[in-house]
Each structure stands twice: as C-alpha cells, then as structure tokens.
Enzyme design. Structure first.
Site, PDB file in Angstrom:
ATOM      1  N   GLY A  35       0.841  -1.201   0.000  1.00  0.00           N
ATOM      2  CA  GLY A  35       0.000   0.000   0.000  1.00  0.00           C
ATOM      3  C   GLY A  35       0.874   1.248   0.000  1.00  0.00           C
ATOM      4  O   GLY A  35       0.556   2.256  -0.639  1.00  0.00           O
ATOM      5  N   THR A  36       1.976   1.168   0.702  1.00  0.00           N
ATOM      6  CA  THR A  36       2.903   2.310   0.760  1.00  0.00           C
ATOM      7  C   THR A  36       3.385   2.662  -0.649  1.00  0.00           C
ATOM      8  O   THR A  36       3.426   3.841  -1.030  1.00  0.00           O
ATOM      9  CB  THR A  36       4.117   1.947   1.653  1.00  0.00           C
ATOM     10  OG1 THR A  36       3.637   1.655   2.967  1.00  0.00           O
ATOM     11  CG2 THR A  36       5.131   3.062   1.701  1.00  0.00           C
ATOM     12  N   ASN A  70      -6.737   4.814   9.676  1.00  0.00           N
ATOM     13  CA  ASN A  70      -6.209   3.590  10.286  1.00  0.00           C
ATOM     14  C   ASN A  70      -6.132   3.641  11.803  1.00  0.00           C
ATOM     15  O   ASN A  70      -6.079   2.621  12.462  1.00  0.00           O
ATOM     16  CB  ASN A  70      -4.808   3.302   9.722  1.00  0.00           C
ATOM     17  CG  ASN A  70      -3.915   4.516   9.769  1.00  0.00           C
ATOM     18  OD1 ASN A  70      -4.182   5.526   9.119  1.00  0.00           O
ATOM     19  ND2 ASN A  70      -2.854   4.447  10.541  1.00  0.00           N
ATOM     20  N   GLN A 118      -7.380   0.611   4.513  1.00  0.00           N
ATOM     21  CA  GLN A 118      -8.112   0.116   5.687  1.00  0.00           C
ATOM     22  C   GLN A 118      -9.563  -0.235   5.373  1.00  0.00           C
ATOM     23  O   GLN A 118     -10.156  -1.066   6.058  1.00  0.00           O
ATOM     24  CB  GLN A 118      -8.072   1.147   6.822  1.00  0.00           C
ATOM     25  CG  GLN A 118      -6.719   1.276   7.487  1.00  0.00           C
ATOM     26  CD  GLN A 118      -6.291   0.036   8.278  1.00  0.00           C
ATOM     27  OE1 GLN A 118      -7.095  -0.824   8.637  1.00  0.00           O
ATOM     28  NE2 GLN A 118      -5.003  -0.076   8.544  1.00  0.00           N
ATOM     29  N   HIS A 135      -2.266  -7.491   2.764  1.00  0.00           N
ATOM     30  CA  HIS A 135      -2.123  -8.085   4.106  1.00  0.00           C
ATOM     31  C   HIS A 135      -3.130  -7.539   5.121  1.00  0.00           C
ATOM     32  O   HIS A 135      -3.200  -8.027   6.240  1.00  0.00           O
ATOM     33  CB  HIS A 135      -0.674  -7.953   4.612  1.00  0.00           C
ATOM     34  CG  HIS A 135      -0.257  -6.579   5.046  1.00  0.00           C
ATOM     35  ND1 HIS A 135      -0.207  -6.194   6.369  1.00  0.00           N
ATOM     36  CD2 HIS A 135       0.146  -5.504   4.334  1.00  0.00           C
ATOM     37  CE1 HIS A 135       0.226  -4.943   6.452  1.00  0.00           C
ATOM     38  NE2 HIS A 135       0.450  -4.499   5.230  1.00  0.00           N
ATOM     39  N   THR A 186       9.451  -7.745 -12.354  1.00  0.00           N
ATOM     40  CA  THR A 186       8.762  -9.017 -12.589  1.00  0.00           C
ATOM     41  C   THR A 186       7.625  -9.157 -11.592  1.00  0.00           C
ATOM     42  O   THR A 186       7.811  -8.948 -10.392  1.00  0.00           O
ATOM     43  CB  THR A 186       9.755 -10.190 -12.440  1.00  0.00           C
ATOM     44  OG1 THR A 186      10.797  -9.996 -13.396  1.00  0.00           O
ATOM     45  CG2 THR A 186       9.066 -11.525 -12.682  1.00  0.00           C
ATOM     46  N   CYS A 196       6.491   5.300  15.583  1.00  0.00           N
ATOM     47  CA  CYS A 196       7.590   5.140  16.525  1.00  0.00           C
ATOM     48  C   CYS A 196       8.831   5.713  15.862  1.00  0.00           C
ATOM     49  O   CYS A 196       9.166   5.348  14.743  1.00  0.00           O
ATOM     50  CB  CYS A 196       7.774   3.640  16.756  1.00  0.00           C
ATOM     51  SG  CYS A 196       8.852   3.249  18.092  1.00  0.00           S
TER      52      CYS A 196
HETATM   53  N1  PLP Z   1      -2.363   3.309   4.326  1.00  0.00           N
HETATM   54  C1  PLP Z   1      -3.005   2.974   5.444  1.00  0.00           C
HETATM   55  C2  PLP Z   1      -4.254   3.712   5.806  1.00  0.00           C
HETATM   56  C3  PLP Z   1      -2.523   1.960   6.284  1.00  0.00           C
HETATM   57  O1  PLP Z   1      -3.169   1.651   7.406  1.00  0.00           O
HETATM   58  C4  PLP Z   1      -1.337   1.296   5.897  1.00  0.00           C
HETATM   59  C5  PLP Z   1      -0.759   0.246   6.757  1.00  0.00           C
HETATM   60  O2  PLP Z   1      -0.806   0.328   7.975  1.00  0.00           O
HETATM   61  C6  PLP Z   1      -0.714   1.663   4.700  1.00  0.00           C
HETATM   62  C7  PLP Z   1      -1.253   2.670   3.934  1.00  0.00           C
HETATM   63  C8  PLP Z   1       0.529   0.993   4.232  1.00  0.00           C
HETATM   64  O3  PLP Z   1       0.252  -0.252   3.654  1.00  0.00           O
HETATM   65  P1  PLP Z   1       1.408  -1.362   3.502  1.00  0.00           P
HETATM   66  O4  PLP Z   1       1.616  -1.928   4.887  1.00  0.00           O
HETATM   67  O5  PLP Z   1       0.866  -2.360   2.553  1.00  0.00           O
HETATM   68  O6  PLP Z   1       2.597  -0.661   3.007  1.00  0.00           O
END
Ligand code: PLP
Length: 381
Positions: free
Chosen positions: A70-71, A155, A181, A203, A239, A323
């Site tokens: 997601g990041t 989140n 989320q 995940h 890939t 953190c």
């Molecule tokens: N965006 C939100 C709202 C999240 O809660 C998270 C993960 O905690 C992320 C993005 C990041 O996702 P990933 O862990 O797949 O990088």
C-alpha cells in the site's frame, strides 16, 4: 492463558485458502513476461487474478497496477499525479491532516525536494475532514492544485471520510484515496467513487505481505518511480509477484470478514469500556467508523506503558502512532482531532477482525480495569 490478537489494522492472519493458493503458485515456474508456454501459463493465472480484483473494486482489469505494498501504491499515486500536474503548471498537493505516513511523508518529500506546496485539510474533533475548507481552497486556488489525496477510512480511529463529496468539490482535479483500511470492510467501488486513483494492500484483508495495488484510471498517464521492464503500463516495472498476486486474489474472494459481526464486537467492547472506565474517551465516536477499529484515550496513562501491560496479559493491541528511534510520538491524527500531546499519548487502538470472537472481547474487558489502574499508578511515579 489465551493469546489475543487485537491488532488487525496493523496486519491480519492469512486466510487459509490464500495461503494454500500462494504456496502452490510458489512452485510454478514461469516469468509472466516470457512468451513461451511457462511464461504464458503464469501470465494467464495472473490476469485471472487481476480480473478478480477488478471485479471486486469496480474497475477495469487494465486499471489494476500491482505494487509491493500500500505504501508503494500511495507513493506512485501522489508523486506521479503531482509530477503530471506540475508539467501543466500546478504545484499544490492537498492532503488531509490525518493521512497515513505513506501519504504524509511523500507529500513532505515533494515539498522539500520537488517544489510542491503542500496544504492540509483540517478535521473536526470527530476526525472528519472539513469540506468547507476544501471547497474554499478549490474555489480560490483550484487551478494550481495538482492532486488531492484523502484516505477512505483512517487507520487509527476508523473514521470514514466523505470521498464522494471530495470528488464533487475537486471537479477536474485528480483525487487519490488510500483505501487500505476500508477495502473489504466497507462497500468499495472505484468507478462509483469517481476517484482518479486508489491504493489497496493485501495483508490487511487476509492476503499475503508484500503485495498491493494501485487502481489508476485507464486514461491517466503518470511518470513512474521504477524504470525497467515496462510492466504494469510502464508505471511499475519489475517481474510480477505471481504467488503474492494469486494469494491476494484468493483472499479477496474467500475472506470471511463479516462486517455486521465485527461491528457488534466493536460496540460490545465500547459499551464495556464506557461502563468500566467512565472517563475513557472513544475517539471519533460520533462519526461513521469502520467495523473493527476502536481508539480509546485513557486519561492519566501513557500509551507505551498500557501496551506493555496489555502484552503482559497476552493481548496484542497498538498505540496507533508512529515510533521514531524507539520513542512514540504523539499521534498526528489525535493531535489533528484536538487532543493535547499528553492525551494523545494516553491512547490505545484495539482492532477486531474476521477471527475475533466475543470471548476475545470479554477477556480484554476483564483485564482492562487492572491494566488502567496500573497504568495510572505508573504514570504518577
Ligand atoms: N495506508 C493505510 C491507511 C494503512 O493503514 C497502511 C498500513 O498500515 C498503509 C497505507 C501501508 O500499507 P502497507 O503496509 O501495505 O505498506
């Protein structure tokens, strides 16, 4: 003593069928970019998975760009849409003040390295973005805005944001939403929301780590972060992670998340907390929230101490905040909702998921008064 996992917003246990599908795929040979039989077979499996995901989120298969997280999806969207806008003379990036660090930090990076002006939409005490602020901003400086990014649900508090209204106000300005989320917790349709881009992560829904997706409108072209083999519309070279993608698609179709049941657990927990610790504050209580997330401030305590006291009772929960070098900072989300540094650092997040039960909830409730009393005593010394 039971061991309880109440941190489903951080990551979820893998759905068994996803684990099996992914493990089987790990044994399959073939690079999906190869033209031979092995490659074409992997490509077919992968495109089937893409279709599953597209159907689930209401987009075209060609609008799914697989990423490693997601990041990564957030980074590609925010930076890419900013760069595309900057080419047309727009240098403002608008985000909400409660975004995940995976939006907050790339926005900060764009400001310090790429000439962006980053503006933040404030939120109410209940954690909902200020639409009037956004409306005035768009009216005044809309032609300078490259991208607006507002998360679908937060989140830390679970508070749901009014994305449809954001899209209406934005007009022609591209809108990205981080739906990491909310995916599989709320009805989610890319085409109905009308956003330009949307981020997902496997995940958080019972799928594997290391796979996510950016959903990006077919007609939108953005510069890439990764250059190489030209995969995924040349936006995300590399890939493709076929086992991860298969695991992701299997989790999408077989997740047994029951929003009604999880909401009941959440509300059972909230009522007990309110009865046992009358001065506890449930953050975002007045707003529409995700089924599974409860964020509570326990006045007179320290989040880190509470987390360890809970852990000693074999309960995994979260402080919700970042953190930095081993020290917890006050949550920017709670600060944006009007908390002081002190009350923001007296809060815990409990997040329920598909595997949570009423007895999990009751066990936490049974240890809570003692944990809070100890946490308060520790805070006085
Ligand atoms: N965006 C939100 C709202 C999240 O809660 C998270 C993960 O905690 C992320 C993005 C990041 O996702 P990933 O862990 O797949 O990088």
């Amino acid at each position: 003593m039971p061991s309880l996992y109440l941190d489903h917003a951080a990551t979820t246990p893998m759905v068994e069928s996803a684990l099996i599908a992914m493990t089987n795929q790990l044994a399959v040979l073939g690079n999906p970019s190869s033209l031979h039989t092995h490659g074409r077979a992997t490509r077919k499996t992968l495109e089937d998975s893409r279709e599953v995901l597209a159907k689930e989120v209401g987009c075209l298969p060609s609008e799914v760009i697989f990423t490693a997280s997601g990041t990564e999806a957030n980074n590609i969207a925010l930076k890419g849409l900013y760069w595309a806008g900057r080419d047309n003379g727009k240098n403002i990036v608008v985000i909400s003040s409660i975004e995940h660090h995976a939006i907050l930090d790339p926005a900060h990076w764009l400001a310090t390295h790429e000439g962006a002006e980053v503006l933040q939409i404030p939120v109410s005490d209940d954690g909902v973005i200020d639409l009037v602020f956004l409306k005035n901003l768009v009216a005044k400086r809309g032609n300078e805005i490259a991208v607006i990014s507002v998360m679908h649900a937060n989140n830390e508090t679970g508070v749901i944001q009014p994305i449809t209204e954001v899209v209406q106000i934005a007009g022609q300005i591209p809108v990205h939403t981080d739906a990491v989320q909310s995916f599989k917790k709320l009805p989610l349709s890319f085409s109905r929301l009308g956003v330009t881009a949307m981020s997902l992560s496997a995940h958080k829904i019972g799928g594997p780590l290391g796979i996510g997706a950016l959903i990006l409108k077919r007609t939108v072209e953005i510069p890439s972060l990764l250059h190489g083999g030209g995969q995924e519309r040349e936006i995300r070279s590399g890939t493709l992670n076929a086992p991860g993608i298969v695991g992701f698609a299997t989790a999408v179709t077989s997740s047994d998340y029951n929003a009604g049941a999880v909401t009941d657990l959440r509300d059972r927990f909230i009522s007990s907390v309110q009865a046992l610790i009358p001065d506890a504050v449930i953050n975002g209580l007045a707003s529409e929230r995700l089924p599974g997330i409860v964020n509570v401030t326990f006045p007179g305590t320290q989040s880190d101490t509470l987390l360890l006291l809970m852990d000693a009772q074999h309960i995994s929960c979260s402080t919700g905040s970042a953190c930095s070098a081993g020290v917890h900072e006050a949550s920017h989300v709670l600060l944006a909702m009007g908390h002081s540094e002190i009350t923001a650092q007296s809060s815990l997040r409990f997040s329920f998921g598909a595997t949570s039960t009423a007895s999990d909830c009751d066990f936490v409730v049974s240890v809570l008064p003692d944990v809070i009393a100890r946490g308060r005593a520790a805070n006085l010394t």
